[in-house]
Enzyme design. Structure first.
Site, PDB file in Angstrom:
ATOM      1  N   HIS A 277       0.938  -1.018   0.196  1.00  0.00           N
ATOM      2  CA  HIS A 277      -0.040   0.182  -0.009  1.00  0.00           C
ATOM      3  C   HIS A 277       0.861   1.212   0.073  1.00  0.00           C
ATOM      4  CE1 HIS A 277       1.294  -0.654   4.113  1.00  0.00           C
ATOM      5  NE2 HIS A 277       0.815   0.355   4.477  1.00  0.00           N
ATOM      6  N   CYS A 278       2.367   1.124   0.053  1.00  0.00           N
ATOM      7  CA  CYS A 278       2.956   2.337   0.506  1.00  0.00           C
ATOM      8  C   CYS A 278       4.094   2.648  -0.861  1.00  0.00           C
ATOM      9  CB  CYS A 278       3.758   2.391   1.595  1.00  0.00           C
ATOM     10  SG  CYS A 278       2.580   2.418   3.097  1.00  0.00           S
ATOM     11  N   ILE A 279       4.859   1.600  -0.896  1.00  0.00           N
ATOM     12  CA  ILE A 279       6.021   1.950  -1.912  1.00  0.00           C
ATOM     13  C   ILE A 279       5.728   2.344  -3.437  1.00  0.00           C
ATOM     14  CG2 ILE A 279       8.326   1.181  -2.579  1.00  0.00           C
ATOM     15  CD1 ILE A 279       8.361  -0.465   0.070  1.00  0.00           C
TER      16      ILE A 279
END
Length: 441
Positions: A277-279
């Site tokens: 969900h981030c990188i």
């Protein structure tokens, strides 16, 4: 300068510090659910708000829908007063509202704040004096001040005086046994000094170490730097993998050797693309916002190009390997091993495995998958496969033209796979040494 209503601030601070405050967790996914459990465990009453009725129904009977969260913990939270609901009227009961909702990219790879803004607007009619709102969703610097602040104040509340606003980025790492919600330091930035004080009071019992910073913008940028740091270094090592492959060098052997240096080197490992969900997402939040200031973030965007190109590179390696066996991708039966975005979890967000499956299907391959953590391909906003996980047996493995190892879960039987797969494409460096049926990608 905002004139603080000291009585309102003191009342809220006291309630938070004495655990008399009611905590509202908005968004009960991979971030919100562990946070809810933590607050419930240490004695706060918690209300969980989510628009997904199926999640609320599951939680209401003590059932977890996230693999690494035990249903017993949900049941314990219920026994301590946890209340899950889809009724946003319950926000008026809460002293703190912590927003843990998605911040994806749209099809143009631009920030999509629709979940944050729609959630905020759904809460505002039920907000009151003496509440604190904390946004935990990853976003670009300025979001809290530019988007949440005016909406809250249009409702008649004065942030820093009668209500409080902070940004505190989530730092969850699903499935990581070395860290849990309470042990990961929490960065907190308030819109005003009074907001910062309230933010610290909100998190100080739940988190072992709270790290106050001077503003919401600093906290927002901190989260982006953390994940851009990882994205850039993964982009570097993915590029190194391509170069090493051309030279006939095993990049994993190189990384492991370099990691023996006790200073100046941090090991990052290549893969078939970025997931989670981030990188894959966060760097683009900063590159988009930087354009407002006339800046072009070339370094970040270059890493993004490398990382987003990895699935195509993997498919080219697979295509060449099949050609060596006199086969084409079209019509080939291909088994993708692991469709979660990282090993030993059931989290499918932004999984590169899904892109690999779509690329293969677009080339005419007959695609199946095996993942002990994802038994049925889930409903996703942009992707769909009507598939169930294939059980790994000697017979099933032998029936595929190619096995593509995309996510290296620990509980795969790698010896069984090595013995019975006709061709293995290993994108994770799980297999060491040389094997006749192995291609490292």
């Amino acid at each position: 300068m905002v004139n603080v209503n000291h009585q309102i601030k003191q009342n809220l601070q006291t309630k938070l510090e004495n655990k008399q405050a009611i905590i509202g967790i908005v968004g009960l996914g991979y971030v919100g659910l562990p946070l809810m459990l933590r607050y419930a465990d240490i004695g706060y009453k918690v209300i969980g708000l989510d628009i997904d009725q199926s999640k609320v129904d599951a939680l209401g009977i003590g059932k977890s829908y996230i693999e690494h969260i035990d249903s017993k913990k949900i049941a314990e939270a219920l026994s301590k007063g946890f209340k899950p609901t889809t009724d946003f009227h319950a926000a008026s009961e809460c002293d703190a509202l912590i927003l843990c909702v998605p911040t994806p990219l749209n099809k143009y790879r631009e920030p999509d704040l629709s979940f944050v803004l729609q959630t905020t607007e759904a809460l505002i009619p039920h907000m009151r004096e003496g509440q604190v709102v904390s946004l935990e969703s990853t976003t670009y610097p300025g979001t809290t001040q530019e988007e949440l602040l005016p909406r809250i104040e249009q409702a008649g509340l004065k942030v820093g005086k009668t209500a409080f606003l902070v940004y505190s980025p989530e730092r969850e790492d699903p499935g990581n046994p070395n860290f849990e919600t309470s042990t990961i330091p929490k960065v907190v930035g308030g819109h005003t000094l009074a907001c910062s004080d309230i933010g610290v009071a909100l998190y100080q019992h739940a988190i072992d170490k709270v790290v106050p910073v001077s503003s919401t913008k600093v906290a927002e940028m901190t989260k982006l730097l953390e994940n851009i740091h990882r994205a850039v270094n993964i982009g570097l090592v993915n590029e190194m993998k391509v170069v090493a492959d051309k030279m006939g060098i095993d990049i994993h052997e190189v990384i492991n050797a370099a990691a023996t240096k006790p200073f100046g080197f941090t090991a990052y490992y290549p893969g078939p693309g970025l997931g989670g969900h981030c990188i894959p997402i966060d760097p683009f939040y900063l590159t988009w916002k930087a354009r407002e200031y006339g800046l072009h973030t070339r370094f970040i965007e270059l890493a993004g190009e490398v990382n987003t190109g990895m699935p195509t590179w993997v498919i080219s390696k697979l295509t060449d390997a099949l050609n060596e066996q006199g086969k084409s991708v079209k019509g080939a039966k291909i088994l993708v091993l692991g469709i979660a975005y990282k090993k030993n979890v059931d989290d499918m967000r932004e999984s590169p495995s899904v892109e690999l499956m779509e690329l293969l299907e677009s080339k005419g391959a007959l695609v199946s998958y095996s993942d002990p953590h994802v038994l049925t391909f889930p409903k996703m906003r942009e992707h769909h496969f009507d598939l169930d996980s294939t059980e790994l047996t000697a017979e099933s493995l032998a029936g595929f033209d190619c096995v593509l190892l995309a996510t290296d879960h620990d509980n795969f039987d790698y010896d069984l796979i090595a013995q019975h797969a006709g061709l293995i494409i290993d994108t994770r460096g799980r297999y060491k040494g040389q094997m006749n049926n192995l291609v490292k990608a």
